[in-house]
Write an enzyme that holds these catalytic residues in place. Structure first.
Site, mmCIF file in Angstrom:
data_model
loop_
_atom_site.group_PDB
_atom_site.id
_atom_site.type_symbol
_atom_site.label_atom_id
_atom_site.label_comp_id
_atom_site.label_asym_id
_atom_site.label_seq_id
_atom_site.Cartn_x
_atom_site.Cartn_y
_atom_site.Cartn_z
ATOM 1 N N THR A 153 -17.244 3.625 -11.288
ATOM 2 C CA THR A 153 -16.723 3.895 -12.633
ATOM 3 C C THR A 153 -15.446 4.722 -12.649
ATOM 4 N N LYS A 176 4.572 1.760 -10.643
ATOM 5 C CA LYS A 176 5.551 1.251 -9.666
ATOM 6 C C LYS A 176 6.571 0.337 -10.318
ATOM 7 N N ASP A 199 -13.124 6.430 -6.889
ATOM 8 C CA ASP A 199 -12.715 7.724 -7.451
ATOM 9 C C ASP A 199 -13.876 8.571 -7.965
ATOM 10 N N HIS A 209 16.557 -4.833 15.640
ATOM 11 C CA HIS A 209 17.781 -4.119 15.268
ATOM 12 C C HIS A 209 18.616 -5.002 14.344
ATOM 13 N N ARG A 231 -13.280 -2.127 -20.071
ATOM 14 C CA ARG A 231 -11.885 -2.050 -20.513
ATOM 15 C C ARG A 231 -11.396 -3.329 -21.196
ATOM 16 N N MET A 253 -8.475 10.224 -4.115
ATOM 17 C CA MET A 253 -8.494 9.258 -5.219
ATOM 18 C C MET A 253 -7.341 8.291 -5.038
ATOM 19 N N LEU A 267 -9.763 -6.528 -16.042
ATOM 20 C CA LEU A 267 -10.184 -6.093 -14.710
ATOM 21 C C LEU A 267 -9.067 -5.281 -14.057
ATOM 22 N N SER A 306 -12.212 7.344 -12.421
ATOM 23 C CA SER A 306 -11.852 8.714 -12.787
ATOM 24 C C SER A 306 -11.011 8.718 -14.055
ATOM 25 N N ALA A 335 -6.268 4.005 -4.368
ATOM 26 C CA ALA A 335 -6.749 2.640 -4.538
ATOM 27 C C ALA A 335 -7.146 2.015 -3.197
HETATM 28 P P1 FAD Z 1 -10.882 2.928 -11.623
HETATM 29 O O1 FAD Z 1 -9.687 2.188 -11.238
HETATM 30 O O2 FAD Z 1 -10.742 4.086 -12.541
HETATM 31 O O3 FAD Z 1 -11.889 1.852 -12.253
HETATM 32 C C1 FAD Z 1 -13.094 2.166 -12.837
HETATM 33 C C2 FAD Z 1 -13.381 1.182 -13.944
HETATM 34 O O4 FAD Z 1 -14.712 1.361 -14.384
HETATM 35 C C3 FAD Z 1 -12.499 1.361 -15.178
HETATM 36 O O5 FAD Z 1 -11.783 0.182 -15.470
HETATM 37 C C4 FAD Z 1 -13.482 1.720 -16.298
HETATM 38 O O6 FAD Z 1 -13.133 1.139 -17.539
HETATM 39 C C5 FAD Z 1 -14.769 1.129 -15.777
HETATM 40 N N1 FAD Z 1 -15.976 1.806 -16.284
HETATM 41 C C6 FAD Z 1 -16.245 3.137 -16.298
HETATM 42 N N2 FAD Z 1 -17.480 3.369 -16.798
HETATM 43 C C7 FAD Z 1 -18.000 2.158 -17.110
HETATM 44 C C8 FAD Z 1 -19.253 1.736 -17.640
HETATM 45 N N3 FAD Z 1 -20.225 2.600 -17.946
HETATM 46 N N4 FAD Z 1 -19.427 0.407 -17.841
HETATM 47 C C9 FAD Z 1 -18.469 -0.495 -17.529
HETATM 48 N N5 FAD Z 1 -17.286 -0.151 -17.022
HETATM 49 C C10 FAD Z 1 -17.056 1.154 -16.790
HETATM 50 N N6 FAD Z 1 -3.549 5.025 -5.988
HETATM 51 C C11 FAD Z 1 -2.897 4.477 -4.951
HETATM 52 O O7 FAD Z 1 -3.510 4.238 -3.903
HETATM 53 N N7 FAD Z 1 -1.560 4.153 -5.017
HETATM 54 C C12 FAD Z 1 -0.837 4.410 -6.127
HETATM 55 O O8 FAD Z 1 0.359 4.114 -6.162
HETATM 56 C C13 FAD Z 1 -1.493 5.004 -7.239
HETATM 57 N N8 FAD Z 1 -0.812 5.255 -8.365
HETATM 58 C C14 FAD Z 1 -1.466 5.810 -9.430
HETATM 59 C C15 FAD Z 1 -0.735 6.091 -10.584
HETATM 60 C C16 FAD Z 1 -1.354 6.658 -11.672
HETATM 61 C C17 FAD Z 1 -0.546 6.962 -12.912
HETATM 62 C C18 FAD Z 1 -2.753 6.938 -11.628
HETATM 63 C C19 FAD Z 1 -3.450 7.526 -12.806
HETATM 64 C C20 FAD Z 1 -3.480 6.666 -10.487
HETATM 65 C C21 FAD Z 1 -2.851 6.103 -9.380
HETATM 66 N N9 FAD Z 1 -3.541 5.832 -8.197
HETATM 67 C C22 FAD Z 1 -2.878 5.296 -7.131
HETATM 68 C C23 FAD Z 1 -4.988 6.090 -8.071
HETATM 69 C C24 FAD Z 1 -5.784 4.788 -8.292
HETATM 70 O O9 FAD Z 1 -5.478 4.272 -9.559
HETATM 71 C C25 FAD Z 1 -7.281 5.066 -8.184
HETATM 72 O O10 FAD Z 1 -7.556 5.692 -6.954
HETATM 73 C C26 FAD Z 1 -8.075 3.763 -8.276
HETATM 74 O O11 FAD Z 1 -7.836 3.127 -9.500
HETATM 75 C C27 FAD Z 1 -9.572 4.051 -8.114
HETATM 76 O O12 FAD Z 1 -10.307 2.880 -8.290
HETATM 77 P P2 FAD Z 1 -11.795 2.891 -8.875
HETATM 78 O O13 FAD Z 1 -12.205 1.468 -8.944
HETATM 79 O O14 FAD Z 1 -12.622 3.860 -8.131
HETATM 80 O O15 FAD Z 1 -11.659 3.482 -10.351
HETATM 81 P P1 NAD Z 2 -2.946 16.229 -7.836
HETATM 82 O O1 NAD Z 2 -4.228 16.906 -7.604
HETATM 83 O O2 NAD Z 2 -2.330 15.431 -6.747
HETATM 84 O O3 NAD Z 2 -1.849 17.290 -8.295
HETATM 85 C C1 NAD Z 2 -2.059 18.209 -9.338
HETATM 86 C C2 NAD Z 2 -1.176 19.427 -9.120
HETATM 87 O O4 NAD Z 2 -1.243 20.251 -10.279
HETATM 88 C C3 NAD Z 2 -1.610 20.294 -7.943
HETATM 89 O O5 NAD Z 2 -0.537 20.423 -7.045
HETATM 90 C C4 NAD Z 2 -2.032 21.628 -8.598
HETATM 91 O O6 NAD Z 2 -1.707 22.743 -7.805
HETATM 92 C C5 NAD Z 2 -1.221 21.608 -9.891
HETATM 93 N N1 NAD Z 2 -1.798 22.413 -10.994
HETATM 94 C C6 NAD Z 2 -3.080 22.415 -11.422
HETATM 95 N N2 NAD Z 2 -3.226 23.258 -12.493
HETATM 96 C C7 NAD Z 2 -1.992 23.784 -12.747
HETATM 97 C C8 NAD Z 2 -1.495 24.731 -13.713
HETATM 98 N N3 NAD Z 2 -2.263 25.275 -14.653
HETATM 99 N N4 NAD Z 2 -0.172 25.055 -13.681
HETATM 100 C C9 NAD Z 2 0.640 24.501 -12.736
HETATM 101 N N5 NAD Z 2 0.213 23.610 -11.801
HETATM 102 C C10 NAD Z 2 -1.086 23.252 -11.802
HETATM 103 O O7 NAD Z 2 -3.182 15.310 -9.121
HETATM 104 P P2 NAD Z 2 -2.285 14.234 -9.870
HETATM 105 O O8 NAD Z 2 -0.867 14.288 -9.445
HETATM 106 O O9 NAD Z 2 -2.631 14.426 -11.311
HETATM 107 O O10 NAD Z 2 -2.890 12.868 -9.355
HETATM 108 C C11 NAD Z 2 -4.275 12.536 -9.535
HETATM 109 C C12 NAD Z 2 -4.753 11.565 -8.501
HETATM 110 O O11 NAD Z 2 -4.129 10.288 -8.632
HETATM 111 C C13 NAD Z 2 -4.481 12.054 -7.099
HETATM 112 O O12 NAD Z 2 -5.662 11.949 -6.355
HETATM 113 C C14 NAD Z 2 -3.433 11.132 -6.588
HETATM 114 O O13 NAD Z 2 -3.570 10.893 -5.201
HETATM 115 C C15 NAD Z 2 -3.665 9.851 -7.378
HETATM 116 N N6 NAD Z 2 -2.369 9.162 -7.487
HETATM 117 C C16 NAD Z 2 -1.850 8.585 -6.371
HETATM 118 C C17 NAD Z 2 -0.605 8.013 -6.418
HETATM 119 C C18 NAD Z 2 -0.038 7.384 -5.188
HETATM 120 O O14 NAD Z 2 -0.787 7.168 -4.257
HETATM 121 N N7 NAD Z 2 1.245 7.085 -5.136
HETATM 122 C C19 NAD Z 2 0.124 8.023 -7.588
HETATM 123 C C20 NAD Z 2 -0.417 8.635 -8.693
HETATM 124 C C21 NAD Z 2 -1.686 9.201 -8.626
#
Ligand code: FAD
Ligand code: NAD
Length: 471
Positions: free
Chosen positions: A147, A54, A318, A450, A38, A324, A41, A149, A326
């Site tokens: 890697t 957030k 992930d 409290h 990316r 999924m 980091l 999701s 963090a």
């Molecule tokens: P990633 O964070 O996806 O990191 C993987 C990294 O690997 C990436 O940077 C990618 O570029 C790199 N990579 C992939 N393939 C290669 C390769 N071949 N060579 C080199 N580099 C590579 N989770 C929470 O717990 N709390 C939250 O509030 C929260 N909010 C979220 C909000 C959003 C909008 C989204 C999309 C997700 C959120 N999540 C949250 C989920 C959280 O982001 C993921 O669970 C977390 O990032 C997973 O970490 P990871 O290291 O497994 O994967």
């Molecule tokens: P999700 O799986 O939590 O929710 C997706 C929703 O879409 C489900 O409820 C499903 O029933 C619905 N859906 C699927 N296909 C549909 C269709 N054709 N029509 C209508 N509804 C449909 O996925 P997300 O919200 O995209 O989040 C992805 C991941 O990222 C999750 O694992 C989540 O935990 C993580 N995440 C976590 C946080 C946090 O911890 N605060 C914040 C953002 C993302």
């Protein structure tokens, strides 16, 4: 060029899973390399996930509160204006600060950081296409796949991150759309839907299931969350499936259908947020070069010690099994390094908290009522509403409740579900209690300061085996 020295650990991916493993391995005295493509980091979480979302949630809440919730606090405000560009800048500042912080921690712990895309050349060698051009390769005694999701696309609706967006586009819109339809009422849909609704968009969430928040959220709490989000202006269509979409016109058109077979309907919106889940990302990794398996959902197949078929290649975060999140990735990172270094590690998958950072927040850990019912596990319920909590009352922030589920015989805590102010912080107390096998009586007999919101937590515990004092 290639580095001739064989590393103790080579990590592919510098997201939460990868960077935490790299720092931990460095601390354990291992020679470690982390490959990230990316250019920054922190992965999804820091760059386009947890952190920027957030920032927008916090600042959009402040804006919404200043617009709608100051008069009864004795604060008169003048002309309140949104400066979206500055709000985005504040978000970017938080992201940059944190990602740079990880680079610093890498240096501090002796982690080699290579900016590029890693591919398996063999079971011990990773070829890296460098971001700056050219190639290198690294050899590792152990290799960790981290890697991550990517957003699951909606078939037939091409993502352009401007009008048809994933969470990444939703973190960077240049103006507030008049209308937004969110496909999927999971956590991303509700968090990002909240942001744009607070900033002025007319947001409609279409969810296939009959409850918002996903199956982990307690059904009673989900209902309450839906009611409160509706009060803030969000619309919901539950039990409704989006079948197809068309973005060829001025407005995007979505054909939706009741999941129980009702009348089909067409929804129109300026922007459509696709939030139907995320899928493991392993493209370009060359798993096929070394015969590693993924399951039918694309998750890298591992055993209970994160080992793939090749025992020195592990996988966490992930791109493999489990929620999924963090913090789940972070726990696995430490455990995986400990397995490599010491031969043992530990993650308790029954005690991973979930938080939805809307207002009010929703947080839970352990089992919910519908899960206990479906497994015929006996339980008793204790609840305490924030409307009876002195701190929530002084803060004029009284929506929501704490709900505890406990074993009827032993009072052992089985699950805790909170909707209310600071639920995401309060859930840490329930998580600790659950990890230590506490009873609700243990919690209720622990002195809580409290006036704090945490007293609602204590009183909900008390309500499972006796009566709450203040309600
Ligand atoms: P990633 O964070 O996806 O990191 C993987 C990294 O690997 C990436 O940077 C990618 O570029 C790199 N990579 C992939 N393939 C290669 C390769 N071949 N060579 C080199 N580099 C590579 N989770 C929470 O717990 N709390 C939250 O509030 C929260 N909010 C979220 C909000 C959003 C909008 C989204 C999309 C997700 C959120 N999540 C949250 C989920 C959280 O982001 C993921 O669970 C977390 O990032 C997973 O970490 P990871 O290291 O497994 O994967
Ligand atoms: P999700 O799986 O939590 O929710 C997706 C929703 O879409 C489900 O409820 C499903 O029933 C619905 N859906 C699927 N296909 C549909 C269709 N054709 N029509 C209508 N509804 C449909 O996925 P997300 O919200 O995209 O989040 C992805 C991941 O990222 C999750 O694992 C989540 O935990 C993580 N995440 C976590 C946080 C946090 O911890 N605060 C914040 C953002 C993302």
């Amino acid at each position: 060029a290639s580095s001739s020295e064989e590393k103790d650990l080579v990590i592919i991916g510098g997201g939460v899973a990868g960077y935490v493993a790299a720092i931990k391995a460095g601390q354990e005295g291992m020679k470690v390399t982390c490959i990230e493509k990316r250019g920054m980091l922190g992965g999804t979480c820091l760059n386009v996930g947890c952190i920027p979302s957030k920032s927008l949630l916090n600042n959009s809440h402040l804006y919404h509160q200043i617009l709608h919730d100051t008069k009864n606090r004795g604060i008169e405000v003048g002309d309140v204006k949104l400066n979206l560009k500055e709000m985005m800048k504040a978000k970017d500042t938080s992201v940059t600060g944190l990602t740079k912080g990880i680079e610093f921690l890498f240096k501090k712990n002796g982690v080699e950081y290579i900016k590029g895309t890693g591919t398996f050349a063999s079971e011990n060698e990773i070829k890296v296409a460098l971001n700056e051009g050219g190639e290198t390769s690294v050899k590792g005694k152990n290799i960790l796949i981290a890697t991550g999701s990517e957003a699951t696309p909606f078939p037939g609706l091409e993502i352009d991150e401007k009008r048809v967006i994933t969470s990444t586009g939703a973190l960077a819109l240049e103006k507030v759309p008049e209308s937004m339809v969110v496909i999927g009422g999971g956590i991303i849909g509700l968090e990002m839907g909240s942001v744009w609704s607070r900033l002025g968009a007319k947001v409609t969430v279409v969810e296939f299931l009959n409850q918002i928040g996903g199956p982990g959220m307690d059904a009673e709490i989900a209902k309450s969350a839906q009611k409160l989000l509706k009060k803030q202006g969000m619309e919901f269509k539950l039990g409704t499936k989006v079948n197809s979409g068309d973005n060829s016109g001025d407005k995007i058109k979505l054909e939706v259908d009741s999941s129980k077979g009702g009348k089909p309907e067409t929804l129109e919106a300026d922007v459509v947020l696709v939030a139907i889940g995320r899928r493991p990302y392993t493209a370009g990794l060359g798993l096929e070069n070394i015969g590693l398996e993924v399951d039918d959902r694309g998750r890298v197949v591992i055993d209970s010690e994160y080992r793939t078929k090749a025992a020195h290649i592990r996988c966490i975060g992930d791109c493999t099994f489990g929620p999924m999140l963090a913090h789940k990735a972070e726990e696995e990172a430490v455990a995986a390094v400990e397995y490599i270094k010491k031969g043992y590690g530990h993650v308790n998958y029954g005690v991973i908290p979930s938080v939805m950072y809307t207002h009010p927040e929703v947080a839970w850990v352990g089992q919910n009522e519908q899960e206990l019912k479906s497994q015929n596990i006996p339980y008793k319920v204790g609840t305490f509403p924030f409307s009876a909590n002195s701190r929530a009352k002084t803060n004029l922030d009284t929506e929501g409740m704490v709900k505890m589920l406990a074993d009827p015989e032993t009072d052992r805590l089985l699950g805790c579900h909170i909707i209310g102010p600071n639920a995401g912080e309060m859930i840490a107390e329930a998580t600790l209690a659950l990890e230590y096998g506490a009873s609700t009586e243990d919690i209720a007999r622990t002195c809580h300061a409290h006036p704090t919101l945490a007293e609602a937590f204590k009183e909900a515990a008390m309500a499972t085996y006796s009566k709450a004092i203040h309600f």
